[in-house]
Design a protein around this motif. Sequence first.
Motif, short mmCIF file in Angstrom:
data_model
loop_
_atom_site.label_atom_id
_atom_site.label_comp_id
_atom_site.label_asym_id
_atom_site.label_seq_id
_atom_site.Cartn_x
_atom_site.Cartn_y
_atom_site.Cartn_z
N TYR A 1 36.03 19.51 1.76
CA TYR A 1 35.47 20.62 2.55
C TYR A 1 36.32 21.87 2.38
O TYR A 1 35.81 22.97 2.20
CB TYR A 1 35.43 20.19 4.01
CG TYR A 1 34.68 21.10 4.96
CD1 TYR A 1 33.37 20.81 5.32
CD2 TYR A 1 35.29 22.22 5.51
CE1 TYR A 1 32.68 21.62 6.22
CE2 TYR A 1 34.62 23.04 6.41
CZ TYR A 1 33.31 22.73 6.75
OH TYR A 1 32.63 23.54 7.63
N GLU B 1 30.93 28.32 1.28
CA GLU B 1 31.54 27.42 2.26
C GLU B 1 30.52 26.47 2.84
O GLU B 1 29.31 26.72 2.81
CB GLU B 1 32.20 28.26 3.35
CG GLU B 1 33.35 29.07 2.79
CD GLU B 1 34.36 29.48 3.84
OE1 GLU B 1 34.28 28.96 4.97
OE2 GLU B 1 35.22 30.31 3.52
N HIS B 2 31.01 25.41 3.35
CA HIS B 2 30.13 24.42 3.98
C HIS B 2 29.78 24.89 5.38
O HIS B 2 30.50 25.69 5.99
CB HIS B 2 30.84 23.07 4.04
CG HIS B 2 31.10 22.48 2.69
ND1 HIS B 2 30.11 21.94 1.92
CD2 HIS B 2 32.23 22.37 1.97
CE1 HIS B 2 30.63 21.50 0.78
NE2 HIS B 2 31.91 21.77 0.78
N LEU C 1 28.13 19.14 10.02
CA LEU C 1 27.53 18.28 9.01
C LEU C 1 26.87 17.05 9.62
O LEU C 1 25.68 16.82 9.47
CB LEU C 1 28.59 17.85 7.99
CG LEU C 1 28.97 18.96 7.02
CD1 LEU C 1 30.21 18.58 6.22
CD2 LEU C 1 27.81 19.26 6.07
N TYR D 1 20.86 23.85 1.71
CA TYR D 1 22.29 23.67 1.42
C TYR D 1 22.54 24.19 0.02
O TYR D 1 21.74 23.94 -0.88
CB TYR D 1 22.64 22.18 1.51
CG TYR D 1 24.06 21.90 1.96
CD1 TYR D 1 24.33 21.51 3.26
CD2 TYR D 1 25.12 22.01 1.07
CE1 TYR D 1 25.63 21.24 3.68
CE2 TYR D 1 26.42 21.74 1.49
CZ TYR D 1 26.67 21.36 2.80
OH TYR D 1 27.95 21.09 3.21
N ASP E 1 29.53 16.99 -3.88
CA ASP E 1 29.75 16.87 -2.43
C ASP E 1 28.68 17.63 -1.66
O ASP E 1 28.21 17.17 -0.62
CB ASP E 1 31.12 17.48 -2.05
CG ASP E 1 32.26 16.71 -2.68
OD1 ASP E 1 32.11 15.50 -2.89
OD2 ASP E 1 33.30 17.35 -2.96
N TYR E 2 28.32 18.79 -2.21
CA TYR E 2 27.35 19.61 -1.51
C TYR E 2 26.00 18.89 -1.44
O TYR E 2 25.29 18.96 -0.45
CB TYR E 2 27.20 20.96 -2.21
CG TYR E 2 28.39 21.89 -2.06
CD1 TYR E 2 29.66 21.52 -2.50
CD2 TYR E 2 28.25 23.15 -1.47
CE1 TYR E 2 30.75 22.37 -2.36
CE2 TYR E 2 29.33 24.00 -1.31
CZ TYR E 2 30.58 23.61 -1.77
OH TYR E 2 31.65 24.45 -1.62
N TRP F 1 26.38 15.94 1.05
CA TRP F 1 26.50 16.44 2.42
C TRP F 1 25.22 17.12 2.88
O TRP F 1 24.88 17.09 4.05
CB TRP F 1 27.70 17.38 2.53
CG TRP F 1 29.02 16.69 2.28
CD1 TRP F 1 29.20 15.36 1.97
CD2 TRP F 1 30.32 17.27 2.30
NE1 TRP F 1 30.53 15.09 1.80
CE2 TRP F 1 31.26 16.24 2.00
CE3 TRP F 1 30.80 18.56 2.55
CZ2 TRP F 1 32.64 16.47 1.94
CZ3 TRP F 1 32.18 18.78 2.49
CH2 TRP F 1 33.08 17.74 2.19
N GLY F 2 24.52 17.73 1.94
CA GLY F 2 23.23 18.33 2.28
C GLY F 2 22.25 17.26 2.74
O GLY F 2 21.56 17.41 3.75
N ARG G 1 23.46 15.88 6.16
CA ARG G 1 23.18 16.73 7.31
C ARG G 1 21.71 16.61 7.73
O ARG G 1 21.38 16.51 8.90
CB ARG G 1 23.52 18.18 6.97
CG ARG G 1 23.41 19.09 8.18
CD ARG G 1 23.84 20.49 7.86
NE ARG G 1 23.02 21.05 6.79
CZ ARG G 1 22.78 22.35 6.66
NH1 ARG G 1 23.30 23.21 7.51
NH2 ARG G 1 22.05 22.80 5.68
#
Lengths: 211, 953, 436, 101
Positions: free
Chosen positions: B497, C38-39, C43, C129, C205-206, C209-210, C213
């Motif tokens: 992150y 940025e994230h 999440l 995302y 990761d995106y 994580w998308g 979420r």
Amino acid sequence: MADAAPSTTPSTGPSSSGLLPRTHPLDVRPDLTEQTAGAVVAKPLTTAVQVRAELPGPAADAAARVLGVALPARPGTWVATPAGGRVVWLGPDEWLVLDPTTTPWDLEPRLREALAPAGGAAVDVSAQRVVLELSGPLARDLLAAGCAVDTHPSVFPAGRAAQTLLAQAGVVLLALSDDGRHYELLVRSSFARYLADWLVDAATEHRARRA
Amino acid sequence: MSAPFRTASGGRVERSVPVSFTFGGTSYEGLRGDTLASALLAHGVHQVTTSIKLGRPRGVGAAWAEDPSSLVQVEEPFPDPMQLATTTEVFDGLVAHGVPGQGRLADIGDSARYDSRHLHVDLLVVGAGPAGVQAALTAARSGARVALVDEQSEPGGSLLGTTDLVDGRPALEWVGDAAAELAAAPEVVHLQRTTVFGVYDDGFALAVERRTDHLGGAAPREVSRQRVWRIRARRTVVATGAHERPVVFTDNDRPGTMLAGSARTFLHRYGVLAGTRAVVLTTNDSAYRAAVELADAGVEVAAVVDTRPQVPAHWAAECAGRGIEVRSGSAVVGTRGTDRVTHARVAARDGGAVDDVACDLLLVSGGWNPAVHLYSQARGKLAFDTSLGAFLPTGRLDDLLVAGAAAGAQELATCLRQGGAASATALVELGLDVVPVPVPSTPAAPPVTAPDLVWTVPDVDGDTSRQFVDLQRDATVADVQRALGAGLRSPEHVKRYTTIGTAHDQGKTSGVVTSGIIAELLGGGPDDVGTTTFRPPYTPVAFATLAGRDRGQLFDPVRTTALHDWHVRAGAVWEDVGQWKRPRYYPLAGEDVETAVLRECAAARTGVGILDGSTLGKIDVQGPDAGELLDRLYTNLMSSLAVGKVRYGVMCGADGMVIDDGTVLRVAEDRFLVMTTTGGAAKVLDWMEEWHQTEWPELGVHLASVTEQWSAFPVVGPRSRDVIQAVFGPSGVDAANEAFGFMTWQDTVLDGAPVRLARISFSGELAWEVHVSSWHAVAVWERLVEAGRPYGITPYGTETMHVLRAEKGYPIIGQDTDGTVTPQDLGMAWVVSKKKPDFVGKRSFARADNLREDRKQLVGLLPVDRTTVLPEGSQVVELAESGELPPPPVPMLGHVTSSYRSAHLERPFALALVKGGRARAGQLVHVPVKGRLVAVEVTGPVLVDPEGARRDG
Amino acid sequence: MTTVDAFSTDPADAVPHTPAPDRLNGSSPRTPGAELPEHPEFLWSNPDPQKAYDVVVIGGGGHGLATAHYLAKNHGITNVAVLEKGWLAGGNTARNTTLIRSNYLWDESAAIYEHSLKLWEGLEDDLGYPILFSQRGVLNLAHTLQDVRDSVRRVEANVLNGVDAEWLEPDEVRKVCPIVNTSTDIRYPVLGATYQPRAGIAKHDYVAWGFARRVDEAGIDIIQDCEVTGFVRDGNRVTGVRTTRGDIACGKVALAAAGSTSVLTDMLGLRVPIQSHPLQALVSELLEPVHPTIVMSNAVHVYVSQAHKGELVMGAGVDAYNGYGQRGAFHIIERQMAAAVELFPVFARAHLLRTWGGIVDTTPDASPIVGRTPYDNVFLNCGWGTGGFKATPGVGWVFADTIANDEPHPYAAPFSLDRFVTGRLVDEHGAAAVAH
Amino acid sequence: MQMIRCPWCGPREEVEFHYGGQAHVPYPAEPAALSDEEWAHYVFFRDNTRGAFAERWSHSAGCRRWFNALRDTVSYRFLAVYRPGDPRPVLDQTPTAGASS
């Protein structure tokens, strides 16, 4: 077409006896020794026969009778023959006989006739490999440049042999002395030029130092 | 240019050897022995670059590889991206500049040499600091084979940055004597400038030696720039020391902020004062040494700010004696300045006013992290030690021990003792007689006051967005807080992150701090959080270094036949077939591939041609059960082959798919010669050995590769008999059909050289294969060429070979098959024995999918226009009713596997695998070619001489 | 862009939240391309497992999360738990080299991968995302005449299957990727390449994580540190899952555990023809843009792209032996480096920064297994080998459909377990498919 | 790079060896008698054990002999090597990787 005949330094060369001339894969590398700072010499073509036999067993006994020496039982070793050749352990039932004193078409049938009835086998592989002699103070450094086997004389003295990789070529490595300064390398003929080129390259620093 | 921050004397730099370099466009003078960082600091230059995201100025934060901030791009002598100023040695002509985060590759290749060496040792000692030197000495005196490997330019490790005494004299004298002793020991290899970057299984370690980098343009070209050492050690002692840990506070990234121990290194090793007026922030005793020694060297130390309420009495007195103020229970809460620290903002930890203390150097010590990277790579487990505030090895591994500061040792005496002890332990385990080396004496160390564990100093306004955790990634405490707020709990998630720890330094200084901060924010200890995984390499290694000599023509072996030079002289154009170089065709002046191949084909079909087929795999199979083994592995019966005869055979995998094909010669009752494809040679021998050794060891059979032993030349064409007769007739060979039938072989002797002739045809023509020991390959080939001259004998290459065999419908395994093709698919049901109860692959033929009518089958294709050469790989389709291509996805019937222009047929033709192909004979299908639909007629695969009259001629 | 307004699809446009002026004191321009979006601020939540779910998805990697996402989105099934034994998306999702392409040879493969690629093209909007899907194209180099035949065959098949593909001659290869060594005097000269322009990379990761979420938003429970230790069976059904966080009853079970699949199927007494092997990858440091596309070479064994931040990302070969260790042997990396420098001379001084390993589950025909099992309510998705990441949305879609409807989605049907019995394989390596 | 102990040549580097998958999977005595499913299991299905796994190796760049090994598929460590035809060895203890004290 073949007017630019290569030098035949390491090979037997055209025979005066009317026999067909032989060529050596490294005829085209007449300066191999110089280019390796004196460390590498291409040896003349040598009779080589691969022998298969169960050990102990009648075929192994038969082989010993023909060769005048028992097949070495210990993995990773070679022994000298009375004729001035070598018998190299290649596997638990497999040896390589090197004999500079005879011809393949003499040795293979003799061994085969002796071994086959006892369940063994013999195959002429004289042209399958060529032999390079590696000697002098640079020998171990050149080996260390591409061979993962520990060649320290305390663990790889005279009489030891290893089938392994040198750079990207399969080789049979024989230790000829106890001082880490004398080895032979057997390499498949089709890889001989690659290995020679690789050795020349590996000797670059030594060559420059000598110059 | 003078270097105002260079001390008058001292240090390891060679004051008589100035070197000139350029940094950021400005020329400087440094001394041999300087790093780029020390040389810049000597000139008062702290800012090296700006940060990647925020563009904030960044300086020198440490003295060696752990520095997270001094990233530079080397431009001369050769562009080298992402180097650290702290590890780059200066030399005449060095040109470099800072980089914010992306390096630049040269736009040309690198002509420097890179090589490698194997090294076998009893004991590998990583790190030539006190523990490592003592370990190496112990092993050397015991007669062990030892490698002592250290990444700096000279041995000493942490001692290079101290004034410690060993045996009552300067520690580096002790190191020097030890190095001399090691140099004289015959079984010791001592490597400096060499980083062990990875530790792997079974005592394997990889190290990179930087052999010429420090020489710059003066580096000899023939000497490898870098060398990879492949070290196989029976035991390894990791004595890699420790990295000082920063404390995170607001604006902690401002140049002039530096780890305290690093300032000592700059002073003692390089003779450089990192500033004129310093503030020291510490959580432990070690930074007092920096304060005291810098003060003694002339730096004004404005204050030591100790987070602990009780400061160590010994050090308080030392400071008092030098007029250094010590502020207990306080911390630095921020800095002021623009591109350099001008003030440290100091406040009591329990609040109160902030005092801006003027300084140009802010030294920080948050404790020490043992350099456990190699231990962790070797899968050693770490545990957090609360008294030291660090992750420590939990013990030793089977063949790896940790000693000294890497194991958490704090004092020099402990490091020396542990180094010797670890070495002795290892040697005893190896069965060596240990000659103990007395632990040298060291002055008594002052009593230690317990360190404080401080990860972050709270910002006075609660703003965490300028509290940098990872300076290279511009990642702050605020980022960690956001990550946790987003629901993330694992440090691996937080790392991803925030990107903390992913930059060039791989979190050497930020990793443990991050764990501490997460633990603090979530409640719990760093042990609950753990660390992210330590992965090799410890420090970055250039691609070319790892490539070593496997570049250019040595990238992969070139295999050559005995006739290679003949082909060269004949002007062959080469084809790479596996590792072999094979002549593809031999163009005459002005010929392109097409005309050359048409000429070569015509010669073979109308006169005589000759091919170097020596690359074909050859396996000698001997023993009473030789035939039985072949019967189990070939689809057809081989044991019934008579001595003197030749049979074609196909091998399948257990799944029933064709894996290789070739001819088999029965040499004797108990001996066969198996010929394989060029690419299949090794695979087939392995396959046969595998079955024999692992499934059927009871079979009396012996296998040997004779691929290089025998050279093989097909002599092909209607006039081949004339050539064979001319060369071998005098030896007693009668090449007439009645005397020398198709698929038979005979031995003869040519001027003392045994030769085997076999009537085998891969071309459909009358043909002999001439087998001869490779010793005589050139001579026999030249005899054949000479004898063939009257018949226009034409050497041909793989391309013509492919055309000739394709005209006959002979498949090439791997070209006309792809691992999904059965013998039946190839139209070779005839080669599948119905008599044998079993052979490898037979059972699979009965599976449902193998019984489908619409399996793809090998057929011939004839373009109706008689001109289009279908590109190999083209797909075969059926058109919609409308006569057009349907919209995608278009159903495909199969694909073109081989396609050529045929001199003999005077039209192009192709082989293809087509669904239900044999039943389509005579039908028209289509092949899209460059947007055009080419109509082709499906035929049987044999287009030339289907009766075999030519071959049998 | 929909929900996350600071994001952009083009990494070059990606700007972090505007820094306060003070953060920029003494500033210089930030490094182009060295920045990622940025994230988001939130999440997922970290719930404790409930007693029962309609569907339990085992495996919290990209495939498991995508399956949960499409169960919710396409089928309205939200009483779902995704169980992850470690940290979410910490397996192959975190360890792969993020190549996305659909230029597979066989119709069955092209169908499912192309379905996936089309989903990728809309995924950023679907997930809201910034997955940084960058369609920069992929070159598959040919170095031998047989490579050329295989390449043309695949291109022709791709085109007929509606997959964008073309064959490029060496000079065209050079135009697409000027740093490829197309000289003829190297050991294995480049004879040409296939090119799929729509191929690309994304930020793994995106992506995960998308999906996570969205899954969390749908009310699906993501349960980490929850290792399955057994199954509760009732005849031909599995009624519950035993885990390190307690027993969980379930209506259906979906396995999406990649390299660890066999550990689960062994508990079920189910034989699956997969073998788990180590597969390594590596990155360089961050470098200025030099490599505009993705290059793969089977003959020389290289696969390389330059990721968003500037690092070169390379996949190495699969280690020969079975392994669950998430690490491989270094000689494979070294060979990879030799190949990289051979094909890209300018990479000589790039530095290997980090290596790591994943566990790939390989099948005899190099194609996945997706579909039903002998259990009525257990569904299997595994065997993606090196191809799993690119399939993420596609397999999530068809697997969710298969679970919801109790019958294989048409794109999944050819990839049944049964094919190994009938012999109707989808043999991608036999057909010279390329790894990754 | 692991060292693998060839039963004949002794320890050699991993690159000299060829992996042969699960050991002790004999060729069926009578393939024709097997159902398609049974045959498929012979051809395609192998154990994928996490932990100690009996498997076949060949010292391909050395003595060219096949042998069997018991290896931990998590730590990759070789626990035993044995010759073809010998039974799978029984280990005294479960191997563990990593710290030992």
